[in-house]
Design an enzyme around this catalytic site. Structure first.
Site, PDB file in Angstrom:
ATOM      1  N   HIS A 147     -25.355  -2.817 -13.817  1.00  0.00           N
ATOM      2  CA  HIS A 147     -24.885  -2.716 -15.197  1.00  0.00           C
ATOM      3  C   HIS A 147     -23.741  -3.670 -15.500  1.00  0.00           C
ATOM      4  O   HIS A 147     -23.111  -3.552 -16.546  1.00  0.00           O
ATOM      5  CB  HIS A 147     -24.495  -1.258 -15.495  1.00  0.00           C
ATOM      6  CG  HIS A 147     -25.649  -0.312 -15.275  1.00  0.00           C
ATOM      7  ND1 HIS A 147     -26.570  -0.026 -16.262  1.00  0.00           N
ATOM      8  CD2 HIS A 147     -26.065   0.333 -14.164  1.00  0.00           C
ATOM      9  CE1 HIS A 147     -27.492   0.793 -15.772  1.00  0.00           C
ATOM     10  NE2 HIS A 147     -27.208   1.019 -14.483  1.00  0.00           N
ATOM     11  N   LYS A 187       5.010  -5.691   3.475  1.00  0.00           N
ATOM     12  CA  LYS A 187       5.715  -4.412   3.626  1.00  0.00           C
ATOM     13  C   LYS A 187       7.210  -4.660   3.836  1.00  0.00           C
ATOM     14  O   LYS A 187       8.049  -3.937   3.293  1.00  0.00           O
ATOM     15  CB  LYS A 187       5.130  -3.610   4.792  1.00  0.00           C
ATOM     16  CG  LYS A 187       3.780  -2.959   4.457  1.00  0.00           C
ATOM     17  CD  LYS A 187       3.272  -2.056   5.567  1.00  0.00           C
ATOM     18  CE  LYS A 187       1.939  -1.407   5.187  1.00  0.00           C
ATOM     19  NZ  LYS A 187       1.357  -0.547   6.187  1.00  0.00           N
ATOM     20  N   GLU A 218      -9.375  -8.075   6.669  1.00  0.00           N
ATOM     21  CA  GLU A 218      -8.304  -7.921   7.661  1.00  0.00           C
ATOM     22  C   GLU A 218      -8.652  -8.506   9.028  1.00  0.00           C
ATOM     23  O   GLU A 218      -7.772  -8.998   9.719  1.00  0.00           O
ATOM     24  CB  GLU A 218      -7.919  -6.448   7.786  1.00  0.00           C
ATOM     25  CG  GLU A 218      -7.289  -5.914   6.511  1.00  0.00           C
ATOM     26  CD  GLU A 218      -6.869  -4.463   6.637  1.00  0.00           C
ATOM     27  OE1 GLU A 218      -5.959  -4.177   7.418  1.00  0.00           O
ATOM     28  OE2 GLU A 218      -7.480  -3.614   5.967  1.00  0.00           O
TER      29      GLU A 218
HETATM   30  C1  F6R Z   1      -5.341  -1.512   8.484  1.00  0.00           C
HETATM   31  C2  F6R Z   1      -4.074  -1.852   7.922  1.00  0.00           C
HETATM   32  C3  F6R Z   1      -3.677  -1.406   6.561  1.00  0.00           C
HETATM   33  C4  F6R Z   1      -2.935  -0.064   6.675  1.00  0.00           C
HETATM   34  C5  F6R Z   1      -2.216   0.255   5.373  1.00  0.00           C
HETATM   35  C6  F6R Z   1      -1.539   1.611   5.382  1.00  0.00           C
HETATM   36  O1  F6R Z   1      -5.400  -1.878   9.837  1.00  0.00           O
HETATM   37  O2  F6R Z   1      -3.314  -2.482   8.613  1.00  0.00           O
HETATM   38  O3  F6R Z   1      -4.741  -1.314   5.660  1.00  0.00           O
HETATM   39  O4  F6R Z   1      -3.843   0.957   7.000  1.00  0.00           O
HETATM   40  O5  F6R Z   1      -1.260  -0.730   5.133  1.00  0.00           O
HETATM   41  O6  F6R Z   1      -0.771   1.783   6.527  1.00  0.00           O
HETATM   42  P1  F6R Z   1      -0.938   3.132   7.355  1.00  0.00           P
HETATM   43  O7  F6R Z   1      -2.375   3.181   7.719  1.00  0.00           O
HETATM   44  O8  F6R Z   1      -0.053   2.980   8.537  1.00  0.00           O
HETATM   45  O9  F6R Z   1      -0.509   4.217   6.431  1.00  0.00           O
END
Ligand code: F6R
Length: 369
Positions: A253, A346, A237
């Site tokens: 293993h 998302k 990230e």
């Molecule tokens: C870490 C990141 C992602 C979020 C994940 C879940 O900086 O951006 O790994 O942590 O998409 O989102 P949240 O943490 O808001 O539930």
């Protein structure tokens, strides 16, 4: 060239460095603030038979650290659930710690719904969003953590409350002493890895220079299992590179055979071993044997933890990995903070209507109570 880029980082204006670097510099301070806030948590739940930490990505990694830290201490099993629902055994005797920094992650909201329906002992940790909105409506206790961070940079605020809740309900002791030591050690490491420290005197910068140009493969063990995973996700990230992680002795293993005939492929990877002055003899021996079996010319690196307690040693290694991933980003000319692909993904996934359905179910459940 790489050295001069990283030495220049120390002279950059604060606004040019990116949020992730500021987070690393202030990591100890965030643990301190998080510890103060978590101390105020008061829960009426008693004697959970198992503990489930539900979350995804940067909100789940604290669960892995908790699980590793508590493995030799807690009398209850701890599982990290990264899914849309809880494991089948979850019931009213389960303590479910629902963690979503944004409070908007659909898998976590779905698990929260499942936990409430199953009558589990639920506690939410988030900066807000739908999770805290429904926690309030459903009278589920929660901790509101400061907003404005990338979830992975909120690790202190998401992980420390898990430790404190486990100490309050799960019968583990020593959390506050280990935390105090961890904060002091992280502070020292942040100084050693600071942007103004030149590459030659800065272990994170020199590791970033070393792994640059190859896929970092991070090997942990014991309490450093989740730490290896944290390194990997921070490389993904922050540095925007593929990375992988494994842990001893399991990797002896299977993974180890992958190096056997790697040939030219071996040059595509660099291996980072997380090491510890207190590593058990059997693990030390396995690490040395494994290193000896890796193809000659493979780039091998070691990160040594610092501190005495498990927590200090774990968080010291996390801090070195956090800095390294940010310096690798800067070396590669990428901004460590935004995660455009996660945001894009998302937004696209949202169009399938699943989150709307989950939120609708939560609305109906809240209205019926
Ligand atoms: C870490 C990141 C992602 C979020 C994940 C879940 O900086 O951006 O790994 O942590 O998409 O989102 P949240 O943490 O808001 O539930």
């Amino acid at each position: 060239m790489a050295d001069s880029v990283l030495d220049y980082v120390g002279k950059m204006r604060e606004s040019d460095k990116g949020d992730m670097l500021s987070f690393c510099v202030d990591e100890a301070k965030h643990y301190r603030v998080a510890a103060e806030a978590a101390e105020k948590i008061s829960l009426s739940y008693v004697n959970p038979e198992n503990v489930i930490v539900a979350g995804m990505g940067g909100s789940a990694i604290g669960g892995e650290l908790l699980k590793d830290w508590a493995r030799g201490k807690a009398q209850v099993p701890i599982e990290v659930s990264r899914a849309y629902s809880l494991p089948a055994y979850a019931n009213e005797k389960s303590l479910v710690l629902v963690v979503s920094y944004s409070g908007e992650t659909e898998e976590t909201l779905s698990t929260f719904l499942d936990a409430v329906k199953k009558g589990c002992m639920v506690f939410c940790i988030s900066s807000g969003g739908s999770l805290l909105k429904f926690a309030e409506k459903l009278s589920v206790p929660f901790l509101r953590v400061p907003s404005g961070f990338a979830p992975r940079a909120a690790l202190p605020y998401l992980f420390v409350p898990l430790l404190v809740v486990l100490a309050k309900l799960g019968g583990v002791s020593g959390v506050s002493a280990e935390l105090s030591e961890a904060i002091a050690v992280v502070e020292r490491i942040a100084g050693e890895c600071a942007p103004e420290k030149p590459v030659k005197k800065n272990m994170a910068k020199s590791l970033a220079v070393g792994v640059n140009g190859a896929v970092p493969v991070v090997y942990g063990f014991g309490v450093f299992r989740g730490v290896a995973q944290r390194f990997k996700t921070q490389f993904n990230e922050n540095s925007k590179v593929p990375s992988k992680w494994e842990y001893f002795s399991e990797l002896n293993h299977n993974e180890v055979v992958g190096w056997e005939r790697a040939g030219k492929l071996a040059g595509c990877f660099s291996a980072v071993f997380i090491r510890d002055g207190a590593e058990p003899d059997e693990i030390r021996s396995r690490i040395e044997i494994t290193k000896g079996l890796m193809p000659s010319g493979t780039k091998l690196f070691e990160v040594w933890s610092q501190g005495k307690s498990d927590l200090a040693r774990m968080l010291s290694a996390v801090c070195i990995g956090d800095f390294t991933s940010v310096y690798l980003a800067l070396l590669r000319g990428v901004n460590p903070t935004p995660v455009e692909t996660i945001s894009l993904l998302k937004a696209k996934v949202k169009q399938n209507g699943t989150k709307m359905r989950i939120v609708g179910e939560l609305e109906r459940l809240a209205a019926s109570r």
